[in-house]
Design a protein around this motif. Structure first.
Motif, short mmCIF file in Angstrom:
data_model
loop_
_atom_site.label_atom_id
_atom_site.label_comp_id
_atom_site.label_asym_id
_atom_site.label_seq_id
_atom_site.Cartn_x
_atom_site.Cartn_y
_atom_site.Cartn_z
N ILE A 9 -4.59 8.83 -10.60
CA ILE A 9 -4.89 7.46 -9.99
C ILE A 9 -3.39 7.05 -9.38
O ILE A 9 -2.75 6.53 -10.55
CB ILE A 9 -5.52 6.58 -10.90
CG1 ILE A 9 -6.85 7.11 -11.48
CG2 ILE A 9 -5.62 5.20 -10.33
CD1 ILE A 9 -7.30 6.14 -12.51
N PRO A 10 -3.13 6.98 -8.19
CA PRO A 10 -1.72 6.84 -7.86
C PRO A 10 -1.73 5.34 -7.65
O PRO A 10 -2.70 4.60 -7.21
CB PRO A 10 -1.70 7.42 -6.41
CG PRO A 10 -2.97 7.79 -6.03
CD PRO A 10 -3.88 7.71 -7.35
N GLU B 166 2.07 13.30 -2.29
CA GLU B 166 3.18 13.72 -3.49
C GLU B 166 2.88 13.51 -4.62
O GLU B 166 2.96 14.37 -5.52
CB GLU B 166 4.41 12.93 -3.08
CG GLU B 166 5.73 13.39 -3.73
CD GLU B 166 6.96 12.73 -3.57
OE1 GLU B 166 7.72 12.51 -4.28
OE2 GLU B 166 7.05 12.57 -2.24
N TYR B 167 2.18 12.16 -4.95
CA TYR B 167 1.80 11.93 -6.35
C TYR B 167 0.66 12.88 -6.88
O TYR B 167 0.58 13.44 -7.95
CB TYR B 167 1.20 10.42 -6.69
CG TYR B 167 0.85 9.97 -7.95
CD1 TYR B 167 1.90 9.42 -8.60
CD2 TYR B 167 -0.39 10.08 -8.19
CE1 TYR B 167 1.73 9.02 -9.94
CE2 TYR B 167 -0.76 9.65 -9.55
CZ TYR B 167 0.31 9.23 -10.28
OH TYR B 167 0.04 8.91 -11.71
N ARG C 28 -3.91 2.12 -11.61
CA ARG C 28 -4.15 2.62 -13.06
C ARG C 28 -4.49 1.56 -14.09
O ARG C 28 -5.09 1.81 -14.89
CB ARG C 28 -2.72 3.50 -13.48
CG ARG C 28 -2.57 4.59 -12.70
CD ARG C 28 -1.53 5.39 -13.57
NE ARG C 28 -0.30 5.03 -13.19
CZ ARG C 28 0.48 5.07 -12.24
NH1 ARG C 28 0.36 5.79 -11.30
NH2 ARG C 28 1.74 4.39 -12.19
N MET C 29 -3.87 0.48 -13.86
CA MET C 29 -3.93 -0.84 -14.79
C MET C 29 -5.41 -1.18 -14.74
O MET C 29 -6.32 -1.49 -15.65
CB MET C 29 -3.13 -1.66 -14.63
CG MET C 29 -1.54 -1.41 -15.01
SD MET C 29 -1.45 -0.72 -16.61
CE MET C 29 -1.85 -2.27 -17.48
N ILE C 30 -5.87 -1.33 -13.44
CA ILE C 30 -7.48 -1.60 -13.22
C ILE C 30 -8.37 -0.84 -13.67
O ILE C 30 -9.23 -0.92 -14.53
CB ILE C 30 -7.52 -1.85 -11.75
CG1 ILE C 30 -7.02 -3.24 -11.33
CG2 ILE C 30 -9.04 -2.06 -11.54
CD1 ILE C 30 -6.97 -3.36 -9.70
N ALA C 31 -8.01 0.55 -13.64
CA ALA C 31 -9.02 1.65 -14.16
C ALA C 31 -8.91 1.53 -15.54
O ALA C 31 -10.12 1.87 -16.47
CB ALA C 31 -8.59 3.08 -13.78
N LEU D 119 0.98 -1.15 0.05
CA LEU D 119 -0.02 -0.03 -0.14
C LEU D 119 0.93 1.35 0.17
O LEU D 119 1.86 1.43 0.42
CB LEU D 119 -0.80 -0.11 1.03
CG LEU D 119 -1.94 -1.27 1.55
CD1 LEU D 119 -2.71 -1.01 2.60
CD2 LEU D 119 -2.93 -1.19 0.06
N MET D 120 0.37 2.34 -0.66
CA MET D 120 1.06 3.52 -0.62
C MET D 120 0.86 4.35 0.69
O MET D 120 -0.39 4.11 1.15
CB MET D 120 0.44 4.41 -1.78
CG MET D 120 0.96 3.73 -3.39
SD MET D 120 0.35 5.07 -4.63
CE MET D 120 1.57 6.20 -4.38
N SER D 121 1.93 5.06 1.08
CA SER D 121 1.55 5.82 2.32
C SER D 121 0.83 6.89 2.02
O SER D 121 0.64 7.51 0.85
CB SER D 121 2.99 6.38 3.08
OG SER D 121 3.74 6.91 2.20
#
Length: 55
Positions: free
Chosen positions: A28-29, A14-15, A34-37, A6-8
């Motif tokens: 979409i971080p 930041e993204y 992003r691939m699922i979207a 998981l991203m913090s």
């Protein structure tokens, strides 16, 4: 969290700020998300809705 990292909150912020500086409307971080979207966007809507009914 198992296999998925998981991203913090700091990484997501930041993204998001970098995307905002680039004038991106949608952000979409995370590579997997992003691939699922992208996958969802090319699926036929009827298939997508059937998948949602199960969950």
């Amino acid at each position: 969290m198992g296999k998925f990292k998981l991203m913090s909150a700091d990484e997501v912020a930041e993204y998001s700020l970098e995307s905002l500086k680039s004038n991106k409307v949608i952000c979409i971080p995370g590579y997997r998300k992003r691939m699922i979207a992208k996958l969802i966007s090319i699926l036929p809507k009827s298939f997508y809705y059937k998948m949602l009914e199960k969950y």
